[in-house]
Design a protein around this motif. Structure first.
Motif, PDB file in Angstrom:
ATOM      1  N   GLY A   1       0.824  -1.206   0.000  1.00  0.00           N
ATOM      2  CA  GLY A   1       0.000   0.000   0.000  1.00  0.00           C
ATOM      3  C   GLY A   1       0.852   1.248   0.000  1.00  0.00           C
ATOM      4  N   ASP A   2       0.795   2.000   1.084  1.00  0.00           N
ATOM      5  CA  ASP A   2       1.579   3.233   1.200  1.00  0.00           C
ATOM      6  C   ASP A   2       3.013   2.966   1.655  1.00  0.00           C
ATOM      7  OD1 ASP A   2      -0.605   4.770   0.451  1.00  0.00           O
ATOM      8  OD2 ASP A   2      -1.308   4.979   2.512  1.00  0.00           O
ATOM      9  N   TYR A   3       3.379   1.706   1.743  1.00  0.00           N
ATOM     10  CA  TYR A   3       4.702   1.319   2.227  1.00  0.00           C
ATOM     11  C   TYR A   3       5.276   0.231   1.322  1.00  0.00           C
ATOM     12  CZ  TYR A   3       2.758   3.534   6.406  1.00  0.00           C
ATOM     13  OH  TYR A   3       2.159   4.414   7.276  1.00  0.00           O
ATOM     14  N   ALA A   4       6.546  -0.058   1.519  1.00  0.00           N
ATOM     15  CA  ALA A   4       7.177  -1.144   0.774  1.00  0.00           C
ATOM     16  C   ALA A   4       8.276  -1.771   1.628  1.00  0.00           C
ATOM     17  CB  ALA A   4       7.764  -0.640  -0.541  1.00  0.00           C
ATOM     18  N   LEU A   5       8.428  -3.080   1.461  1.00  0.00           N
ATOM     19  CA  LEU A   5       9.523  -3.804   2.115  1.00  0.00           C
ATOM     20  C   LEU A   5      10.661  -3.912   1.107  1.00  0.00           C
ATOM     21  CD1 LEU A   5      10.690  -5.546   4.440  1.00  0.00           C
ATOM     22  CD2 LEU A   5       9.581  -7.529   3.351  1.00  0.00           C
ATOM     23  N   LEU A   6      11.817  -3.354   1.447  1.00  0.00           N
ATOM     24  CA  LEU A   6      12.973  -3.356   0.560  1.00  0.00           C
ATOM     25  C   LEU A   6      14.109  -4.197   1.146  1.00  0.00           C
ATOM     26  CD1 LEU A   6      11.418  -1.039  -0.799  1.00  0.00           C
ATOM     27  CD2 LEU A   6      13.557   0.262  -0.896  1.00  0.00           C
ATOM     28  N   ARG A   7      14.866  -4.799   0.247  1.00  0.00           N
ATOM     29  CA  ARG A   7      16.102  -5.480   0.632  1.00  0.00           C
ATOM     30  C   ARG A   7      17.264  -4.624   0.152  1.00  0.00           C
ATOM     31  NH1 ARG A   7      16.558 -10.983   2.012  1.00  0.00           N
ATOM     32  NH2 ARG A   7      18.710 -11.688   2.254  1.00  0.00           N
ATOM     33  N   PHE A   8      18.178  -4.335   1.049  1.00  0.00           N
ATOM     34  CA  PHE A   8      19.326  -3.490   0.741  1.00  0.00           C
ATOM     35  C   PHE A   8      20.609  -4.322   0.791  1.00  0.00           C
ATOM     36  CE2 PHE A   8      16.174  -0.780   2.801  1.00  0.00           C
ATOM     37  CZ  PHE A   8      16.104   0.312   1.955  1.00  0.00           C
ATOM     38  N   LYS A   9      21.530  -3.993  -0.106  1.00  0.00           N
ATOM     39  CA  LYS A   9      22.858  -4.588  -0.080  1.00  0.00           C
ATOM     40  C   LYS A   9      23.875  -3.459  -0.150  1.00  0.00           C
ATOM     41  CE  LYS A   9      23.709  -8.474  -2.183  1.00  0.00           C
ATOM     42  NZ  LYS A   9      24.221  -9.355  -1.100  1.00  0.00           N
ATOM     43  N   LEU A  10      24.849  -3.489   0.754  1.00  0.00           N
ATOM     44  CA  LEU A  10      25.829  -2.417   0.848  1.00  0.00           C
ATOM     45  C   LEU A  10      27.108  -2.734   0.088  1.00  0.00           C
ATOM     46  CD1 LEU A  10      25.595  -1.482   4.643  1.00  0.00           C
ATOM     47  CD2 LEU A  10      24.500  -0.356   2.711  1.00  0.00           C
ATOM     48  N   ASP A  11      27.588  -1.754  -0.679  1.00  0.00           N
ATOM     49  CA  ASP A  11      28.943  -1.820  -1.224  1.00  0.00           C
ATOM     50  C   ASP A  11      29.916  -1.102  -0.312  1.00  0.00           C
ATOM     51  OD1 ASP A  11      28.330  -3.319  -3.407  1.00  0.00           O
ATOM     52  OD2 ASP A  11      28.664  -1.752  -4.896  1.00  0.00           O
ATOM     53  N   THR A  12      29.397  -0.129   0.459  1.00  0.00           N
ATOM     54  CA  THR A  12      30.209   0.628   1.399  1.00  0.00           C
ATOM     55  C   THR A  12      29.495   0.637   2.743  1.00  0.00           C
ATOM     56  OG1 THR A  12      29.123   2.640   0.613  1.00  0.00           O
ATOM     57  CG2 THR A  12      31.279   2.107  -0.332  1.00  0.00           C
ATOM     58  N   GLY A  13      30.157   1.129   3.761  1.00  0.00           N
ATOM     59  CA  GLY A  13      29.554   1.105   5.094  1.00  0.00           C
ATOM     60  C   GLY A  13      29.677   2.439   5.801  1.00  0.00           C
ATOM     61  N   ARG A  14      29.071   3.476   5.260  1.00  0.00           N
ATOM     62  CA  ARG A  14      29.132   4.798   5.880  1.00  0.00           C
ATOM     63  C   ARG A  14      28.108   4.918   7.010  1.00  0.00           C
ATOM     64  NH1 ARG A  14      33.778   4.643   3.740  1.00  0.00           N
ATOM     65  NH2 ARG A  14      33.864   5.041   1.492  1.00  0.00           N
ATOM     66  N   THR A  15      28.352   5.840   7.908  1.00  0.00           N
ATOM     67  CA  THR A  15      27.433   6.068   9.018  1.00  0.00           C
ATOM     68  C   THR A  15      26.044   6.420   8.497  1.00  0.00           C
ATOM     69  OG1 THR A  15      29.253   6.859  10.402  1.00  0.00           O
ATOM     70  CG2 THR A  15      27.030   7.447  11.094  1.00  0.00           C
ATOM     71  N   HIS A  16      25.033   5.706   8.985  1.00  0.00           N
ATOM     72  CA  HIS A  16      23.626   5.933   8.619  1.00  0.00           C
ATOM     73  C   HIS A  16      23.371   5.730   7.128  1.00  0.00           C
ATOM     74  CE1 HIS A  16      22.903   8.781  12.335  1.00  0.00           C
ATOM     75  NE2 HIS A  16      23.409   7.600  12.672  1.00  0.00           N
ATOM     76  N   GLN A  17      24.193   4.942   6.441  1.00  0.00           N
ATOM     77  CA  GLN A  17      24.137   4.914   4.968  1.00  0.00           C
ATOM     78  C   GLN A  17      22.760   4.578   4.414  1.00  0.00           C
ATOM     79  OE1 GLN A  17      27.373   3.066   2.810  1.00  0.00           O
ATOM     80  NE2 GLN A  17      25.974   2.213   1.284  1.00  0.00           N
ATOM     81  N   ILE A  18      22.169   3.462   4.839  1.00  0.00           N
ATOM     82  CA  ILE A  18      20.864   3.067   4.293  1.00  0.00           C
ATOM     83  C   ILE A  18      19.808   4.104   4.648  1.00  0.00           C
ATOM     84  CG2 ILE A  18      19.006   1.362   4.437  1.00  0.00           C
ATOM     85  CD1 ILE A  18      21.154  -0.788   4.759  1.00  0.00           C
ATOM     86  N   ARG A  19      19.859   4.606   5.856  1.00  0.00           N
ATOM     87  CA  ARG A  19      18.867   5.586   6.299  1.00  0.00           C
ATOM     88  C   ARG A  19      18.978   6.876   5.487  1.00  0.00           C
ATOM     89  NH1 ARG A  19      20.214   5.857  12.495  1.00  0.00           N
ATOM     90  NH2 ARG A  19      18.429   7.312  12.534  1.00  0.00           N
ATOM     91  N   VAL A  20      20.207   7.327   5.229  1.00  0.00           N
ATOM     92  CA  VAL A  20      20.414   8.550   4.458  1.00  0.00           C
ATOM     93  C   VAL A  20      20.024   8.339   2.995  1.00  0.00           C
ATOM     94  CG1 VAL A  20      22.181  10.128   3.573  1.00  0.00           C
ATOM     95  CG2 VAL A  20      22.201   9.460   5.982  1.00  0.00           C
TER      96      VAL A  20
END
Length: 320
Positions: A229-248
């Motif tokens: 609906g108004d939301y989505a479930l996402l899968r994330f994969k990191l190439d780097t590891g910066r502070t708050h990366q996925i959130r930012v």
């Protein structure tokens, strides 16, 4: 700190091999991954680093063939690291490393304003030999998870394992997958966000995608797992590891993580959450000693499952 070469320590003699210039501090971090960039910069400021016989500065540009001498003093004392008994959800453990399922609300390592009750305090009770590994206030810590991010985190139990695992993170030999619930519906089913991350220009407590030299390269891959609906479930994969990366990066996409108290302006949530709905679900790495490939998964927290159930129920009712 004393002068160059005084007292106990280790003298490193290195030669810069690359054709393109690079800042002294950034190159030294790559050579000594067990040391944080902040500590490397302290070494430089204290006069512990020389380039071609001259005391270096953090911004000194290295050029091909430059001779770099680094005096590495012993690890700094850990003045307020205390062992504290706490429950640890262990996914894997042997003599060299331990992989945990971190709960929400648990800070990874002590800081001046948060001296105890951290994951490191619990680890010191569980693994008494950790204090000599890595120095500073984060013994054995290979990578971090934000306080309210849950899931897989690996901790080294030997110096050899620490260096090996940090190199695996840097070279993307280790894989890190996250699940997160975001606001809104991404237009595509998958994509990649590439955007340097640095301090927010207006709020120094936050990070942001920035275009100036203060930012550090960051790359996040994402894929829609479920549209809700108004939301989505996402899968994330990191190439780097910066502070708050996925959130930012999620906020930069226009789809901030649900429950994020820093990067999401939405305060009306489908369910009361302890923090952002972000979970490190899967960690893959080569064992630092045996080289066996290890793949560990952390089950979703109960509140994360409840959130998904609530959103699925709403979607079903809206479609009936």
């Amino acid at each position: 700190m004393g002068g160059f070469g005084e007292g106990e320590g280790e003298l490193l003699q290195l030669t810069y091999p690359k054709p393109l210039p690079m800042r002294l501090d950034r190159w030294l971090v790559a050579q000594r991954p067990e040391q944080s960039r902040a500590r490397i910069q302290k070494f430089i400021e204290a006069g512990y680093v020389r380039v071609n016989g001259v005391t270096g500065r953090a911004k000194t540009p290295l050029r091909h063939g430059d001779r770099v001498e680094v005096w590495m003093p012993p690890p700094e004392p850990l003045p307020y690291l205390v062992a504290q008994a706490m429950p640890l959800d262990v996914l894997y453990e042997d003599a060299h490393l331990i992989v945990l399922n971190k709960p929400a609300g648990l800070t990874v390592h002590p800081a001046p304003g948060n001296k105890d009750g951290t994951l490191v305090n619990g680890l010191l009770h569980h693994c008494p030999d950790l204090p000599g590994i890595g120095g500073e206030l984060r013994p054995g810590i290979v990578h971090r998870l934000d306080k309210d991010t849950t899931g897989c985190i690996v901790v080294a139990k030997s110096q050899e394992a620490l260096v090996n695992l940090q190199v695996q993170i840097q070279k993307r030999i280790a894989s890190r997958d996250y699940l997160g619930v975001v606001h809104g519906q991404p237009a595509a089913d998958h994509g990649t966000v590439i955007g340097a991350i640095g301090r927010h220009p207006a709020d120094r407590k936050k990070y942001a995608v920035v275009s100036d030299a203060s930012g550090r390269h960051a790359c996040t891959h994402w894929q829609v797992q479920e549209r809700l609906g108004d939301y989505a479930l996402l899968r994330f994969k990191l190439d780097t590891g910066r502070t708050h990366q996925i959130r930012v990066h999620s906020a930069h996409m226009g789809h901030p993580i649900v429950g994020d108290p820093v990067y999401s302006r939405c305060r009306r949530l489908p369910l009361a959450l302890p923090g952002q709905a972000l979970h490190a679900v899967r960690l893959g790495l080569d064992h630092p000693i045996t080289r066996e490939r290890l793949v560990l998964e952390a089950p979703l927290p109960a509140v994360f499952e409840q959130l998904l159930e609530r959103l699925r129920s709403r979607l079903a009712k809206a479609g009936s």
